[in-house]
Structures are given as C-alpha cells and as structure tokens.
Enzyme design. Structure first.
Site, mmCIF file in Angstrom:
data_model
loop_
_atom_site.group_PDB
_atom_site.id
_atom_site.type_symbol
_atom_site.label_atom_id
_atom_site.label_comp_id
_atom_site.label_asym_id
_atom_site.label_seq_id
_atom_site.Cartn_x
_atom_site.Cartn_y
_atom_site.Cartn_z
ATOM 1 N N MET A 1 0.841 -1.194 0.000
ATOM 2 C CA MET A 1 0.000 0.000 0.000
ATOM 3 C C MET A 1 0.875 1.244 0.000
ATOM 4 O O MET A 1 2.085 1.169 0.187
ATOM 5 C CB MET A 1 -0.931 0.005 1.219
ATOM 6 C CG MET A 1 -1.906 -1.172 1.267
ATOM 7 S SD MET A 1 -2.989 -1.171 2.694
ATOM 8 C CE MET A 1 -4.183 0.055 2.175
ATOM 9 N N CYS A 2 0.275 2.385 -0.189
ATOM 10 C CA CYS A 2 0.996 3.645 -0.282
ATOM 11 C C CYS A 2 1.527 4.069 1.086
ATOM 12 O O CYS A 2 1.122 3.562 2.128
ATOM 13 C CB CYS A 2 0.077 4.729 -0.840
ATOM 14 S SG CYS A 2 -0.652 4.314 -2.431
ATOM 15 N N GLU A 3 2.447 5.008 1.061
ATOM 16 C CA GLU A 3 3.043 5.535 2.291
ATOM 17 C C GLU A 3 2.665 7.001 2.451
ATOM 18 O O GLU A 3 2.768 7.787 1.505
ATOM 19 C CB GLU A 3 4.567 5.411 2.239
ATOM 20 C CG GLU A 3 5.079 3.998 2.033
ATOM 21 C CD GLU A 3 4.888 3.107 3.234
ATOM 22 O OE1 GLU A 3 4.747 3.641 4.358
ATOM 23 O OE2 GLU A 3 4.858 1.879 3.061
#
Length: 297
Positions: A1-3
């Site tokens: 997933m994105c940060e």
C-alpha cells in the site's frame, strides 16, 4: 500500500528533513514505485512537487533540497498503484482551491464503490485522474464547501464534524487512512493498512511529537534532518510506519488527530469525541467540544 507522511511545526523549518528516508520507501525493487509527491504549505497557497516515477530516481528531490524551502505544514505521499494508470494526474497529494486557499489531501488504501458516492454529489469538484483517492478528496471538498462559501473561516469544531462523518463513510468502503490540510490544520485519519505480515488491520498511521531542543539528532539515523529553529521549536509527525526508533504512537482504528503548531491539539476515536487514548501524546483539549476554537495565529 501507499506511504503517507506529514509534518506540523511551531516555527517554519526546512522541509528537506525527511526526503531521503521517505523516498527509500519508493525505491526500485520495492512495492511503492509508482510515484511520489510533496505539498509544502506557503500561506494560503501550496508548493506542489510530484512525479509518476520512483522517488529515488528523481532529480527533483535534489532541487527541492537545494531550495531550502521553509514550511510549517508538509504532506507527502509515495504511491503503490492499486487503481488508475501511473500518470501525473493520479499522483498524490492532490490540491484544490476552496474558500480562497489551497487544500491538500493524500490517501492510503482502497475505497470500493466511491464512484457512486461521487456521482450523488454535485459537480463542483471533479477528479482529473481515475483514482479512488482523488474521488474521495472531491467528495470531501463538496461536503466542506458550505462551510467556506460565505468567505469566513469556519471554526475547528465545524470542520471536525464534517470530516468525522466523511471518515465514517469512507471506512465503510475500505481502508481509509488519509491526511488532509487546509492551511490551518492537518487532519490525520488512521484506519487499517496492509501490515508487514500481509494482514489488513490497524494501525494505519503512527504519530510522534518532539521538541528539537531535547535531542536534535534523534531522527538523524532515519535520514530526517530538522533544523532546530530555536529553543521553542516543536514538531508533530504522522506516518504510515515509524521512521525512527523514537516512541511513535499508533492511532486507533478510525481515530482522527488534528495537528497545529507542532503538536496534537485534538484526538478522538469514533466512539468518543473527547478522549485521547494514545499514550505519550499530549492533547491539550478536545477541539470538538469548544465551539469558540479558531485557527492558530
């Protein structure tokens, strides 16, 4: 997933402190290789830098570091594309005007069925790209538009009420970790994210508060370089994962925190509008219970 990553500081500080460490999350060979972005608030406007490319490959990072940009509010995002092409239009953070100022938003997760929610709203805010994250931002601004439309600055409790209902609706669609800033405050919402063991569960965000005068080099090993800015400097950080060995505190599932002037000024879980549960985080008051609370000077 994105940060996700954001910073709120008491005094303007150089905003190059986290770039190298945070960019490592988007290194080639890792998961998050689909783009990066930085939004530096500058008064009522935002300096926005973003690319649909791995952060560590970008010459823009060196340019930004060389500019020595001072800011009190910064939001950053590293993308792992789950929907929509790897394009500039789909790269976060997203920025839009509302009430004569720039608002910024970044999201981590996936929101199944968000298209239907946006379709039922008005057409004032429309996504440029195809991501569920940008659709969510447009929906949020639609809900905020009534608060800002008369030209006055809405009190924090009114903003929190709108944001809390929006966050509740987004949690029903999927993992909904997000950062939102309006130039006065940063609002962080922690939900669920894909953890190192592959499970999707809390925490979705972590929080750290510190005063630079206590230990200016505490985060140097994580590549975070914050100029002290005097003995009164304070910073508050939110990140998808802790970026140092300091005592980062996890947000509870559905928790909303509000940052201003380098500190957490409000924190609450969906079931409680007035209690802070995170050990080690000092919340001076519950903003939603004070109708007179106004933006920081």
């Amino acid at each position: 997933m994105c940060e996700l990553f954001c910073l709120s500081s008491c005094l303007p500080t150089r905003a190059t402190f986290s770039l190298k460490a945070f960019a490592a999350h988007g290194a080639p060979g890792g998961r998050n290789v689909d783009g990066w972005g930085l939004a530096f608030h500058d008064g009522r406007d935002v300096r926005l830098y973003k690319e649909p490319e791995p952060a560590t490959d970008s010459s823009w990072l060196g340019f930004i570091q060389g500019r020595h940009l001072p800011t009190r509010i910064l939001i950053s995002h590293i993308r792992h594309a789950l929907g929509g092409g790897v394009t500039l239009a789909n790269t976060q953070p997203f920025v839009r005007e509302l009430g004569g100022r720039a608002h910024a938003f970044a999201h981590n997760g996936f929101l199944n069925g968000i298209q239907g929610e946006v379709g039922r709203s008005s057409a004032r805010f429309r996504p440029v790209g195809e991501t569920d994250s940008e659709m969510a931002f447009c929906l949020l601004l639609e809900r905020f538009s009534r608060l800002w439309e008369n030209g006055s600055t809405p009190a924090l409790p009114l903003r929190l009420a709108v944001l809390a209902k929006f966050a509740e609706d987004m949690r029903a669609l999927g993992p909904a970790n997000f950062l939102y800033s309006d130039g006065d405050f940063i609002f962080g919402h922690g939900h669920r994210r894909t953890q190192a063991n592959g499970t999707i569960e809390p925490p979705g965000l972590w929080c750290l508060q510190r005063e630079c005068a206590v230990d200016p080099g505490a985060m140097a090993s994580a590549g975070v370089n914050v100029e002290p800015g005097g003995e009164t400097q304070r910073i508050a950080l939110l990140a998808s994962v802790p970026l140092s060995s300091e005592r980062w505190c996890p947000l509870g599932e559905g928790e909303i925190v509000v940052l201003a002037d380098g500190r957490v000024i409000s924190s609450g879980l969906p079931s409680s509008r007035s209690q802070t549960h995170m050990a080690g985080i000092t919340s001076t008051m519950s903003a939603v219970d004070d109708p007179m609370l106004t933006p920081p000077a």
